[in-house]
Design a protein around this motif. Structure first.
Motif, PDB file in Angstrom:
ATOM      1  N   GLU A 196      42.212  35.750  77.217  1.00  0.00           N
ATOM      2  CA  GLU A 196      43.302  35.020  76.577  1.00  0.00           C
ATOM      3  C   GLU A 196      44.117  34.279  77.632  1.00  0.00           C
ATOM      4  O   GLU A 196      44.291  34.760  78.747  1.00  0.00           O
ATOM      5  CB  GLU A 196      44.202  35.968  75.799  1.00  0.00           C
ATOM      6  CG  GLU A 196      43.500  36.698  74.659  1.00  0.00           C
ATOM      7  CD  GLU A 196      44.447  37.584  73.876  1.00  0.00           C
ATOM      8  OE1 GLU A 196      45.636  37.672  74.269  1.00  0.00           O
ATOM      9  OE2 GLU A 196      44.004  38.187  72.884  1.00  0.00           O
TER      10      GLU A 196
ATOM     11  N   LYS B 210      49.198  31.049  72.357  1.00  0.00           N
ATOM     12  CA  LYS B 210      48.226  31.992  72.879  1.00  0.00           C
ATOM     13  C   LYS B 210      46.845  31.514  72.456  1.00  0.00           C
ATOM     14  O   LYS B 210      46.622  31.201  71.287  1.00  0.00           O
ATOM     15  CB  LYS B 210      48.492  33.393  72.332  1.00  0.00           C
ATOM     16  CG  LYS B 210      49.758  34.028  72.862  1.00  0.00           C
ATOM     17  CD  LYS B 210      49.911  35.453  72.365  1.00  0.00           C
ATOM     18  CE  LYS B 210      51.162  36.098  72.960  1.00  0.00           C
ATOM     19  NZ  LYS B 210      51.330  37.506  72.489  1.00  0.00           N
TER      20      LYS B 210
ATOM     21  N   LEU C 103      42.371  31.702  72.899  1.00  0.00           N
ATOM     22  CA  LEU C 103      41.171  32.428  73.278  1.00  0.00           C
ATOM     23  C   LEU C 103      40.316  31.502  74.140  1.00  0.00           C
ATOM     24  O   LEU C 103      40.016  30.382  73.740  1.00  0.00           O
ATOM     25  CB  LEU C 103      40.396  32.861  72.033  1.00  0.00           C
ATOM     26  CG  LEU C 103      41.141  33.781  71.067  1.00  0.00           C
ATOM     27  CD1 LEU C 103      40.264  34.110  69.870  1.00  0.00           C
ATOM     28  CD2 LEU C 103      41.591  35.053  71.758  1.00  0.00           C
TER      29      LEU C 103
ATOM     30  N   TRP D 147      39.513  26.306  74.962  1.00  0.00           N
ATOM     31  CA  TRP D 147      40.631  27.162  74.597  1.00  0.00           C
ATOM     32  C   TRP D 147      40.993  26.901  73.136  1.00  0.00           C
ATOM     33  O   TRP D 147      41.325  25.758  72.763  1.00  0.00           O
ATOM     34  CB  TRP D 147      41.836  26.868  75.475  1.00  0.00           C
ATOM     35  CG  TRP D 147      41.729  27.355  76.886  1.00  0.00           C
ATOM     36  CD1 TRP D 147      42.268  28.487  77.408  1.00  0.00           C
ATOM     37  CD2 TRP D 147      41.058  26.709  77.982  1.00  0.00           C
ATOM     38  NE1 TRP D 147      41.983  28.605  78.746  1.00  0.00           N
ATOM     39  CE2 TRP D 147      41.238  27.522  79.131  1.00  0.00           C
ATOM     40  CE3 TRP D 147      40.323  25.523  78.097  1.00  0.00           C
ATOM     41  CZ2 TRP D 147      40.710  27.187  80.372  1.00  0.00           C
ATOM     42  CZ3 TRP D 147      39.792  25.185  79.333  1.00  0.00           C
ATOM     43  CH2 TRP D 147      39.992  26.017  80.455  1.00  0.00           C
TER      44      TRP D 147
END
Length: 259
Positions: free
Chosen positions: A184, A195, A197, A212
């Protein structure tokens, strides 16, 4: 071929990007994902070289058109017309993307830039009728095209998968692409801190590629980065995202602060 004429490869096979509900305004619960239009800025080693627009919309009763348009600007535009367009026509089959037709067009490009693939699932064959050399090869189950692979990864991220493997017809053969969830990261945009991944490709011996995706935006990809063996870094950063742009929907204006 110069890197500035192929910056859109970051969103294609060189990078890579069951169905769950979504909650964006204007979305239809019968669709696998909301219709959208997204705009990205493209950079090479920090210099602007153009932009990419990606869209998804319903096409007829049960089909969907996923499309990408790329244009060059700045120093890249000095080297000729590098604009291109790609499209993938597909439908949902038992929770999976089933490609019907894929087409790419770039004036002055090579055979790979001007493919036109027809997916014949009844006979398990895929055929290229593009401007270059024609070919026909066997079609393995669940094969995707190099563009819609992005969307398939988005769907699988939403379902909690951490490893991704895709088969894609390229230049008369089936090529395998493997990715894995790496962790993350936080990425700050003017609309807020997200936020994300981070997913990276795991079976490319020459280049490194990452994407991302922001769960808060229904796992939409907000940044792509490719580091080529030559040292060139190609990056795409999300600038604007419209969900349900063909009806009433939400618009997100973003500008990267620390991409």
């Amino acid at each position: 071929m110069p890197y500035y004429s192929r910056f859109n490869a970051l969103l294609l096979a060189g990078l890579l990007l069951a169905v769950t509900p979504f909650n964006f305004a204007g979305a239809d619960s019968n669709q696998p994902y909301p219709e959208f239009v997204a705009q990205y800025d493209a950079m090479a080693n920090g210099f602007g070289i153009g932009g990419v627009t990606i869209s998804l919309r319903r096409y007829g009763k049960d089909k969907y058109l996923y499309q990408q348009e790329s244009h060059s600007s700045g120093i890249a535009a000095l080297f000729g017309d590098n604009n291109s367009i790609e499209s993938s026509l597909w439908q949902l089959d038992d929770g999976r993307i089933k490609v019907i037709e894929y087409q790419s067009q770039r004036k002055g490009g090579d055979d790979d830039d001007n493919e036109h693939l027809l997916f014949d699932w009844d006979n398990a064959m895929v055929r290229n009728i593009g401007a270059g050399e024609h070919w026909e090869i066997p079609l393995p189950a669940n094969t995707l095209d190099r563009l819609v692979m992005q969307l398939a990864m988005l769907f699988e991220l939403r379902n909690g998968k951490t490893e991704f493997n895709y088969q894609v017809p390229r230049q008369g053969r089936i090529k395998n692409y493997s990715f894995a969830l790496l962790g993350e990261d936080e990425i700050e945009l003017t609309s807020g801190m997200y936020k994300t991944l981070k997913v990276g490709r795991t079976n490319d011996d020459r280049d490194q590629s990452w994407v991302w995706s922001a769960p808060e935006l229904d796992y939409f990809p907000i940044r792509f980065l490719k580091k080529k063996q030559s040292g060139i870094k190609i990056e795409l950063v999300l600038q604007k995202l419209d969900f349900a742009p063909f009806g009433d929907g939400n618009s997100l204006e973003v500008e990267p602060l620390n991409p």
